[in-house]
Design an enzyme around this catalytic site. Structure first.
Site, PDB file in Angstrom:
ATOM      1  NE  ARG A   1      47.269  37.672  41.523  1.00 38.02           N
ATOM      2  CZ  ARG A   1      47.766  36.425  41.501  1.00 38.02           C
ATOM      3  NH1 ARG A   1      48.778  36.115  40.714  1.00 38.02           N
ATOM      4  NH2 ARG A   1      47.268  35.474  42.277  1.00 38.02           N
TER       5      ARG A   1
ATOM      6  CB  CYS B   1      36.877  34.641  46.677  1.00 41.21           C
ATOM      7  SG  CYS B   1      37.816  33.121  46.947  1.00 41.21           S
TER       8      CYS B   1
ATOM      9  CD  GLU C   1      36.509  38.840  52.740  1.00 38.07           C
ATOM     10  OE1 GLU C   1      36.358  40.075  52.752  1.00 38.07           O
ATOM     11  OE2 GLU C   1      37.627  38.275  52.725  1.00 38.07           O
TER      12      GLU C   1
ATOM     13  CG  HIS D   1      38.899  34.922  51.666  1.00 38.01           C
ATOM     14  ND1 HIS D   1      38.334  36.111  51.255  1.00 38.01           N
ATOM     15  CD2 HIS D   1      39.087  34.198  50.529  1.00 38.01           C
ATOM     16  CE1 HIS D   1      38.198  36.105  49.939  1.00 38.01           C
ATOM     17  NE2 HIS D   1      38.645  34.963  49.467  1.00 38.01           N
TER      18      HIS D   1
END
Lengths: 201, 201, 201, 201
Positions: free
Chosen positions: B88, B141, B78, B165
């Site tokens: 979510r 994350c 990342e 990831h």
């Protein structure tokens, strides 16, 4: 009891074909079923001739052909082969049939004799994605599945034949972004699990 | 030199998280770099507190957090973490922040100090799909990546931090048709290859 | 010359089926070819009975059945139908056949009489994604395609029959993230372009 | 009240960019909000200069930039822009920055002032797939979103700015198998629905 297990050599832009690589690594015996292994060329008709010879010499009870299906997410036993060649790219000897019958006197299609739902279930129980497919395409994979069935129906009525597709390897999708893959180790475990279903029948 | 390597515990509907499973299997030393491993909870803030304690006790030179990104096709270092929580689903302690800042006095975003392009290249050289990502999402994350950067900028200016990831495992997609996966063995090889880039810096 | 153009009613969790919606909007005449339209139920056998009646009353020269294939990216004329029912979900009357023949005395499969490559090319020339498919699945779509072929081979040797699948509508994927769609307007244009190929034969 | 609505010209291998095509077709007034339209070049910095001039002449209350994100399945309002240029392909004037800051004195990232969740909800209510994205990438789209925010924070504190990505058109995926698309009509309806959210604020 004996299984003839075949895998194709590499074709198109790929330098490796997971089919033959996985076949090489499958055990030589699975639950008492002997495994005779055969590499076949990704070539229309010639692939079938090589299988025909192997049937005569090995006298298998089962035939399972393994092929690569780039783009699929899991291992997919095939339900049916069609009497139809239609190649998007040339085979490994430059043949590229377009909308042609494989055998004028063959059925339009043949269904596999293998218990594809049970095989798929066994693969999933190994924690590997799988589903039953209703198309092997129209390239050499479908051709070989069809040819094996044609031989079974003409010459070898006691053999049970079938086909399974496996995804690309991770190495094959390094430069194909957004395309799924499955490791060779999972291919081998998946094929082994599916073959075990045949062994215990 | 020492790397603090963290992995999350399972969350949502999954009983396994490839992040912590892979972390456990990475060697304890890579090219002379010592690897201190830490399991962290998929919980906002508590995950960061656990890392903070480990930084104090382990005094690492590098921090690399590993997390699961279901749906991705490869291993993705990342680039950036944002000052933003938006969940979510609830985390493992039922927290579900919506459009909230992580720290009122933090930067809007922090860039990783790790050489993500080189890490991704090293992963691809291992024949494992990889690309550099510009979003770690807005769940735990990203939260952890941001928190590590916040600590680095406030307290630990000599540490280089980053996040990678990894996709679902094959076992996680058995009942998620059309979703890609990567094997645990490839996760371990990919993480190891990326860490080796740090070791030789 | 006349074409019988059919579309299915909604099934499963969907309240709309792009197949019948698109069929309704196709012109009643295309390049001199009259279009007789028919809604058919997503029900094994009953769908075929309704088509049989319409063949007797309309006396078409061509039959084209349109069905929904959720997950596909373009409009896909089908090459072949197989003698096989295997339903993942119940049809609209609760029937859910598993691995059953459609007709004991039918061929294993029938190939379409329609020029599917030309139809696909015509759709692409309209700037709509399309490819020829070699599987209509094993639910009511394949069933209807097979049944039409069975009728053609038994009773109506002068009719040319075929099937095309169309993707979900955008409205159907609003809550299906990562699933492709095509607009109803493009469905109508694509079907019209494919039918025009038949009209000028 | 006035909205400055921009769309990019075509770039890469594509001869059309849905962004500017859709912008052209959006109404000139939406729920009382005047729409000033502007085509901008897919060029680093020059795109921003053109927007800067338009801000001075149009004095908008809102800025919404529309860009193409090939491979996405729906319309995606963007949450955040990062201070980072990294181009996989050259822009339309041959510039291809690699891992560069956009502004040395800018924030690492800026969050949009627009209500992206409400905008996405409004698009979905139009039966068009949509979700909020947390990355605008690192090409000219992110660059423009960042530049607009940079201007807002330096010069135009009363303007609210944001960015939305739209998928490829069907015509763009005719030769890109397995890539999703959205029709221009749906782009226009989706953008209009999102703008209406701003109009009624």
């Amino acid at each position: 009891m004996k299984l003839l297990l075949t895998g194709f050599d590499p074709f198109g832009k790929d330098k490796i074909n997971p089919a033959i690589e996985a076949v090489k690594k499958v055990p030589d015996e699975i639950s008492g079923l002997q495994i005779a292994k055969l590499e076949i060329p990704t070539v229309f008709f010639k692939s079938a001739e090589k299988i025909h010879k192997a049937i005569l010499s090995e006298k298998p009870d089962f035939i399972l052909n393994i092929g690569q299906a780039g783009g699929r997410y899991g291992i997919t036993p095939e339900r049916v082969a069609i009497n139809f060649d239609d190649a998007r790219i040339p085979d490994n000897e430059g043949q590229q049939p377009k909308e042609e019958l494989i055998h004028d006197d063959g059925e339009n299609a043949y269904f596999t004799q293998l218990p594809v739902k049970e095989m798929s279930k066994a693969i999933k129980e190994e924690q590997i994605p799988s589903y039953v497919s209703t198309t092997a395409g129209a390239f050499v994979c479908n051709h070989v599945m069809y040819q094996v069935q044609y031989m079974i129906h003409r010459e070898f009525p006691n053999i049970k034949g079938g086909f399974m597709h496996i995804p690309f390897l991770p190495s094959q999708v390094v430069n194909r972004p957004g395309v799924p893959s499955l490791s060779l180790a999972d291919d081998v475990r998946g094929i082994t699990a599916a073959v075990k279903v045949l062994a215990v029948k």
